[in-house]
Design a protein around this motif. Structure first.
Motif, short mmCIF file in Angstrom:
data_model
loop_
_atom_site.label_atom_id
_atom_site.label_comp_id
_atom_site.label_asym_id
_atom_site.label_seq_id
_atom_site.Cartn_x
_atom_site.Cartn_y
_atom_site.Cartn_z
N VAL A 142 0.84 -1.20 0.00
CA VAL A 142 0.00 0.00 0.00
C VAL A 142 0.88 1.26 0.00
N LEU A 143 1.98 1.20 0.75
CA LEU A 143 2.89 2.35 0.79
C LEU A 143 3.43 2.66 -0.61
N VAL A 144 3.76 1.60 -1.34
CA VAL A 144 4.29 1.82 -2.70
C VAL A 144 3.19 2.35 -3.61
N GLU A 145 1.97 1.80 -3.46
CA GLU A 145 0.86 2.29 -4.28
C GLU A 145 0.60 3.78 -4.02
N LYS A 146 0.76 4.19 -2.77
CA LYS A 146 0.47 5.59 -2.41
C LYS A 146 1.64 6.54 -2.70
N PHE A 147 2.85 6.04 -2.46
CA PHE A 147 4.01 6.93 -2.54
C PHE A 147 4.98 6.52 -3.65
N HIS A 148 4.71 6.98 -4.85
CA HIS A 148 5.63 6.72 -5.97
C HIS A 148 5.40 7.79 -7.03
#
Ligand code: ATP
Ligand code: MG
Length: 413
Positions: A302-308
């Motif tokens: 989820v972190l990657v989905e949100k922060f990229h």
């Protein structure tokens, strides 16, 4: 950590089957490798991120009195037969030993923690009891195409609590909810607390912690004016209608990923395993049980989905694999000097000391996504170039100031 001769190897080519952003970027950045659908290898960078996520959650669980344990992954069939899970849980992996005995791989741990608690709890004096672990789960999921969002082998923090009364349970339940919200804040995710039915566990209401993302598999309705949020699956209200809670806002629909949830298990498991405690008069009662899950590997996704961005991941600082990415273009002595200085200051530094072109190093740093970059080149002389991952500009500052800035940035954690 020096990148030369390390297992930190970003790759340019998107992986096969990398349909979701988290799968693609985590593989390209050198965090994970897929072994098969829903099963991943965690490389050094990925394990560091996972460890930081674990640590954020662990700290909150300890604060509310959770005691960490580690339960086995290989379970005797008997425990699952006792609760009915052996026949009713479709995702349960079952296996047979060479002597013909049946076993299950842990898909959750109520079946193990309840008989354990039966050993530990004798009287009301032993309550409440809260045990948790951060450990792997196996589930025979049908759809495991969303990278770490849905694994067939994935990691979860699972907390289980036992209480003498419903009131005591409800008090703890609130504490866990607040602890979760604190941990979410620390990893810079905004969680919407969603009311949902208790699924297979009970008819009671449970709460899901949802993070909006197009990669998510759930549909939620949330109020644009208050914190009301509900899973569309069970909702009696519709998108666009007035919020039933505040009667002011409108309900918006969004895709979301369930990162955690908390359930009132009532007395189902304690009855199945005959777990009773004695009150002050010596009378036997069944305690009330709660369970509280949090997907650690799903959090990473989820972190990657949100922060990229289109170049790669941009980690929130609390979970970044390193504090600083040191990029040494000259490969002269200055790089090593700064590397040693940062390490002496207890700053976690990834040093790109490889003999590669500057462009390759910058592109790799963008993929890896460490929030702060220090560049050493001819133009920096005895100073360094300071650049944040999410900014396009940079500035040349002296080494001591860069150390101060890094400490300031990470001290807020
Ligand atoms: P879902 O509805 O997404 O299948 P669940 O209701 O089965 O989740 P639980 O069994 O309560 O989830 O597990 C607790 C947490 O574990 C979930 O909130 C989620 O973060 C994580 N989780 C569950 N299944 C998976 C999976 N297959 N892969 C990764 N994480 C998972
Ligand atoms: Mg599930």
């Amino acid at each position: 950590m020096k990148m030369t001769n390390s297992a930190i190897i970003p790759i340019r080519k998107p992986p096969k089957g990398g349909e979701t952003v988290n799968h693609r970027l985590l593989v390209q950045g050198g965090f994970v490798r897929q072994l098969m659908a829903g099963v991943y290898i965690y490389l050094p960078l990925g394990l560091r991120v996972l460890d930081k996520i674990r640590q954020v959650i662990r700290a909150e669980m300890n604060t509310i009195g959770g005691q960490e344990i580690l339960m086995p992954l290989l379970h005797p069939a008997k425990n699952w037969k006792t609760t009915g899970g052996w026949d009713n849980i479709d995702v349960l992996f079952k296996l047979k030993s060479r002597t013909g005995k049946d076993f299950a791989l842990g898909q959750s741990h109520e079946e193990i923690v309840t008989p354990l608690a039966k050993e530990l709890i004798r009287s009301y004096r032993d309550l409440p009891l809260a045990l948790y672990q951060i450990h792997w789960k196996f589930r025979d999921e049908l759809r495991s195409k969303s990278g770490l969002l849905r694994g067939r082998e994935f990691e979860m923090k699972d907390l289980y609590s036992f209480h003498a009364s419903q009131r005591d349970f409800e008090k703890f339940y609130k504490e866990v909810k607040n602890a979760y919200l604190k941990a979410f804040k620390k990893v810079e995710l905004e969680a919407k607390v969603t009311e949902a039915s208790g699924g297979g566990f009970s008819e009671k209401i449970s709460y899901e912690f949802m993070v909006t993302t197009d990669a998510g598999e759930d549909d939620i309705l949330y109020c644009d004016a208050c914190e009301f949020c509900i899973n569309l699956e069970i909702a009696k209200v519709k998108a666009g209608s007035t919020c039933p809670k505040c009667t002011q806002g409108k309900l918006n629909k969004a895709k979301a990923a369930e990162v955690g949830n908390i359930f009132d298990l009532g007395q189902k498991y304690v009855k199945d395993f005959g777990l009773e405690y004695r009150d002050e008069q010596g009378k036997a009662h069944y305690p009330i049980m709660g369970c509280y899950g949090w997907g650690t590997t799903r959090t990473m996704a989820v972190l990657v989905e949100k922060f990229h961005d289109d170049k790669g991941i941009i980690w929130p600082k609390s979970v970044s694999p390193y504090h600083v990415h040191l990029i040494d273009i000259n490969q002269g002595q200055q790089g090593e000097l700064i590397y040693n200085r940062l390490q002496n200051e207890n700053i976690e530094v990834l040093w790109d000391d490889r003999s590669k072109a500057a462009g390759v190093k910058f592109a790799d740093a963008d993929l890896i996504g460490i929030p702060v970059r220090l560049i050493v080149s001819e133009k920096t002389k005895t100073n360094v170039e300071w650049k944040r991952r999410m900014e396009t500009t940079s500035e040349i500052i002296d080494i001591s100031s860069s150390i101060d800035r890094i400490k300031q940035l990470y001290n807020q954690l």
